[in-house]
Design a protein around this motif. Sequence first.
Motif, PDB file in Angstrom:
ATOM      1  N   SER A   1     -33.746 -13.609  14.053  1.00 40.22           N
ATOM      2  CA  SER A   1     -32.787 -14.596  13.569  1.00 40.22           C
ATOM      3  C   SER A   1     -33.079 -15.964  14.160  1.00 40.22           C
ATOM      4  CB  SER A   1     -31.363 -14.159  13.924  1.00 40.22           C
ATOM      5  OG  SER A   1     -30.421 -15.116  13.480  1.00 40.22           O
TER       6      SER A   1
ATOM      7  N   ASP B   1     -33.993 -19.435  12.257  1.00 43.10           N
ATOM      8  CA  ASP B   1     -33.216 -20.656  12.474  1.00 43.10           C
ATOM      9  C   ASP B   1     -34.126 -21.812  12.885  1.00 43.10           C
ATOM     10  OD1 ASP B   1     -30.557 -20.153  11.796  1.00 43.10           O
ATOM     11  OD2 ASP B   1     -30.125 -19.191  13.712  1.00 43.10           O
TER      12      ASP B   1
ATOM     13  N   ILE C   1     -28.934 -15.638   8.766  1.00 41.76           N
ATOM     14  CA  ILE C   1     -27.612 -15.009   8.749  1.00 41.76           C
ATOM     15  C   ILE C   1     -27.739 -13.520   8.428  1.00 41.76           C
ATOM     16  CG2 ILE C   1     -25.392 -14.953   7.546  1.00 41.76           C
ATOM     17  CD1 ILE C   1     -25.670 -17.964   7.147  1.00 41.76           C
TER      18      ILE C   1
ATOM     19  N   ARG D   1     -28.527 -11.359  11.489  1.00 43.12           N
ATOM     20  CA  ARG D   1     -27.437 -11.100  12.441  1.00 43.12           C
ATOM     21  C   ARG D   1     -26.170 -10.592  11.758  1.00 43.12           C
ATOM     22  NH1 ARG D   1     -28.523 -16.749  12.897  1.00 43.12           N
ATOM     23  NH2 ARG D   1     -27.004 -18.058  11.818  1.00 43.12           N
ATOM     24  N   ASP D   2     -26.328 -10.044  10.575  1.00 49.50           N
ATOM     25  CA  ASP D   2     -25.179  -9.534   9.826  1.00 49.50           C
ATOM     26  C   ASP D   2     -24.539  -8.359  10.560  1.00 49.50           C
ATOM     27  OD1 ASP D   2     -23.772  -9.477   7.037  1.00 49.50           O
ATOM     28  OD2 ASP D   2     -24.261  -7.393   7.501  1.00 49.50           O
ATOM     29  N   ARG D   3     -23.252  -8.431  10.751  1.00 47.56           N
ATOM     30  CA  ARG D   3     -22.540  -7.384  11.498  1.00 47.56           C
ATOM     31  C   ARG D   3     -22.511  -6.063  10.751  1.00 47.56           C
ATOM     32  NH1 ARG D   3     -17.204 -10.738  13.689  1.00 47.56           N
ATOM     33  NH2 ARG D   3     -18.342 -12.244  15.000  1.00 47.56           N
TER      34      ARG D   3
ATOM     35  N   SER E   1     -25.508 -21.836   9.256  1.00 47.16           N
ATOM     36  CA  SER E   1     -26.037 -21.217  10.469  1.00 47.16           C
ATOM     37  C   SER E   1     -24.997 -21.102  11.573  1.00 47.16           C
ATOM     38  CB  SER E   1     -27.241 -22.028  10.978  1.00 47.16           C
ATOM     39  OG  SER E   1     -26.859 -23.357  11.282  1.00 47.16           O
ATOM     40  N   ARG E   2     -23.728 -21.370  11.263  1.00 47.87           N
ATOM     41  CA  ARG E   2     -22.693 -21.376  12.281  1.00 47.87           C
ATOM     42  C   ARG E   2     -21.658 -20.277  12.062  1.00 47.87           C
ATOM     43  NH1 ARG E   2     -21.333 -27.066  14.553  1.00 47.87           N
ATOM     44  NH2 ARG E   2     -19.509 -25.851  15.170  1.00 47.87           N
ATOM     45  N   PRO E   3     -21.164 -19.684  13.148  1.00 43.45           N
ATOM     46  CA  PRO E   3     -20.091 -18.695  13.017  1.00 43.45           C
ATOM     47  C   PRO E   3     -18.726 -19.345  12.819  1.00 43.45           C
ATOM     48  CG  PRO E   3     -20.675 -18.960  15.319  1.00 43.45           C
ATOM     49  CD  PRO E   3     -21.656 -19.795  14.535  1.00 43.45           C
ATOM     50  N   ASP E   4     -18.629 -20.672  13.118  1.00 45.07           N
ATOM     51  CA  ASP E   4     -17.365 -21.366  12.969  1.00 45.07           C
ATOM     52  C   ASP E   4     -17.584 -22.653  12.181  1.00 45.07           C
ATOM     53  OD1 ASP E   4     -18.885 -22.678  14.821  1.00 45.07           O
ATOM     54  OD2 ASP E   4     -17.296 -22.916  16.307  1.00 45.07           O
TER      55      ASP E   4
ATOM     56  N   ALA F   1     -19.607 -17.579   7.248  1.00 48.26           N
ATOM     57  CA  ALA F   1     -19.120 -16.615   8.230  1.00 48.26           C
ATOM     58  C   ALA F   1     -17.651 -16.840   8.561  1.00 48.26           C
ATOM     59  CB  ALA F   1     -19.964 -16.712   9.498  1.00 48.26           C
ATOM     60  N   PHE F   2     -17.172 -18.102   8.444  1.00 50.55           N
ATOM     61  CA  PHE F   2     -15.822 -18.419   8.917  1.00 50.55           C
ATOM     62  C   PHE F   2     -14.776 -18.513   7.811  1.00 50.55           C
ATOM     63  CE2 PHE F   2     -18.251 -22.327   8.333  1.00 50.55           C
ATOM     64  CZ  PHE F   2     -17.450 -23.023   7.443  1.00 50.55           C
TER      65      PHE F   2
END
Length: 603
Positions: free
Chosen positions: A93, A97, A116, A119-121, A334-337, A374-375
């Motif tokens: 990942s 990036d 993304i 790193r997919d959950r 590229s951000r979780p938030d 993601a958010f």
Amino acid sequence: MALDAQTGTTIHGNGRVPGLAYGVARWVHRAELIAPENGAPEDDAPGTAARKDDDDNAPAASETSTSESPSSPSAEQVERSRERFVEAAGTVSQRLDDRAAAASGAGAEILAANAILARDRGWAKAVVKGLKKGQSVEAATIDATEQFAAMFAKIGGRQAERITDLRDVCGRVIAELRGLPEPGIPDFDEPGILLADDLAPADTAGLDSSKVLGIVCEFGGPTSHTVIIARDLGIPCVVGASGLSAVEDGAHVLVNGETGTIEVEPDAQAASAAAASDRQLRDAASAWTGPAALADGHPVDLLANVKDGDGAQEAAGGPAGGIGLFRTEMAFLSRPDEPTVEEQAELYARVLGAFPEAKVVTRTLDAGSDKPLAFAGMPDEENPALGVRGIRIDLLDRGVLDRQLDAIAEAGRRVGRAQSSPWVMAPMIATVAEARDFADRCRQRGLTPGIMVEVPSVAVSVDRFLPHVDFMSIGTNDLTQYVMAADRMSTDLAALNDPWQPAVLRLIHRVAEGAAAAASAAPNGSRRVPIGVCGEAAADPHLAMVLLGLGVSSLSVAPAALPFVGAALAGVTLEKCRELAALALDCDEPGQARSAVIEAADA
């Protein structure tokens, strides 16, 4: 049936990036996605296919994705393997990036989306489920990948196209687990032609165009990631080349990116001469420095597509007259938030500041489908191409768009008076109410509102939308797939997704005519809504002539395509463009339209 690729054989595909290229064929390396025959979760180690640890009674994992141990592994075994997977996936990942940050244009956007995936959950959870069954970490990774691939295939659409990306990410993780070099592009001892079943973005982005002279894929749709990035790089490209697997690594091939033909072992002298002649023409075109105008002096608004400040600065150093499409997704994907208004404003100001005296069109967030946020709590959908994407994120959280508009307005204030009212357009607008609401929110902030014409409802009722916006930009990639009811990523439906489809050209003509009619009806022609094109169609020099003839007022393309389009337009008049447009509109098939226009333009 595989054909016998002997001397003189010609393979036919879909030409997508014009140009001739001749050289030695080199096949892309792929990781072998087969799990080791033996190995419990704790037994896997880098550099070995299956290494026995201290526990001689460790459960086995077969080659198949359903391998399972005779007894359940311990929690410690599962955790050690989980940590190895997480570390390997994190490394992959991060590499993606890093490449996204270094890349430009669509390639950067696509690489970030693939990071993304790594790193997919959900993928990680599926791997852990396999580990708990006693699978080795490699087997569990492959099994989880194929589960998602099957799900993507069932969903279809753009998700099905992502199977190539998913398996590519899996291959890179497997290579990392095995301590092997990354799979992908081979080393080129001499310039040549890159062959592949299909190419993932990580393969294509950042290619050295001095070494990779052409790209040919056995699969891939007309607007696939490969085509988009190849066009950005100016590399002749053919996709959907059935029978390509018969061509051996090391064979010499001549690729025609316009006609879609691949000649295997042609006459070397003739092929070299043809490719050299084509290269001279393209080199001459690349020397074009603008400003853009037709042969009769008619000015052309020729703009660049960019994704960040670096790309905007690079475009400002070339012949671009401004920016017709600033993709803002990179600030989000590229951000979780969600980035703050301040963070966004800083990014947007860099782009606006690159062209302080020229037009810069910012597209608001075009996430969804194959670019999930993601958010934002975006749902899993059976057909995401027809789901929550673009302006429809408002259905989940109106604040996302409002904060983005606040940031764009602030960026405009920071760069000075010339950009105090930046142009902003919304993607995936489908109703008049959506257009009106978006325009109101823009004007409240002193922004100039526009919309993308991607959904056919806008094109067929353009007169109802025009009073609410100050400009429109046609996204030909999505408009074509929706008009033709054909997934733009589908290899089998490539012919339907051809931007030369007369039905699509007629809709574009309808939009331009609607804008002209509205302007004529206004007092003294006081309100004319400019109509631009920012899709891949504008990067085809001959199709660019047709678009201008249809009444389009601006063209926005990848920076690499600017000189080719600009040089070609300099050789025709507006009247000639209108003649070519009439020829295309009078055809029933895209190939017929393309051939008629090329023949008439080059006569």
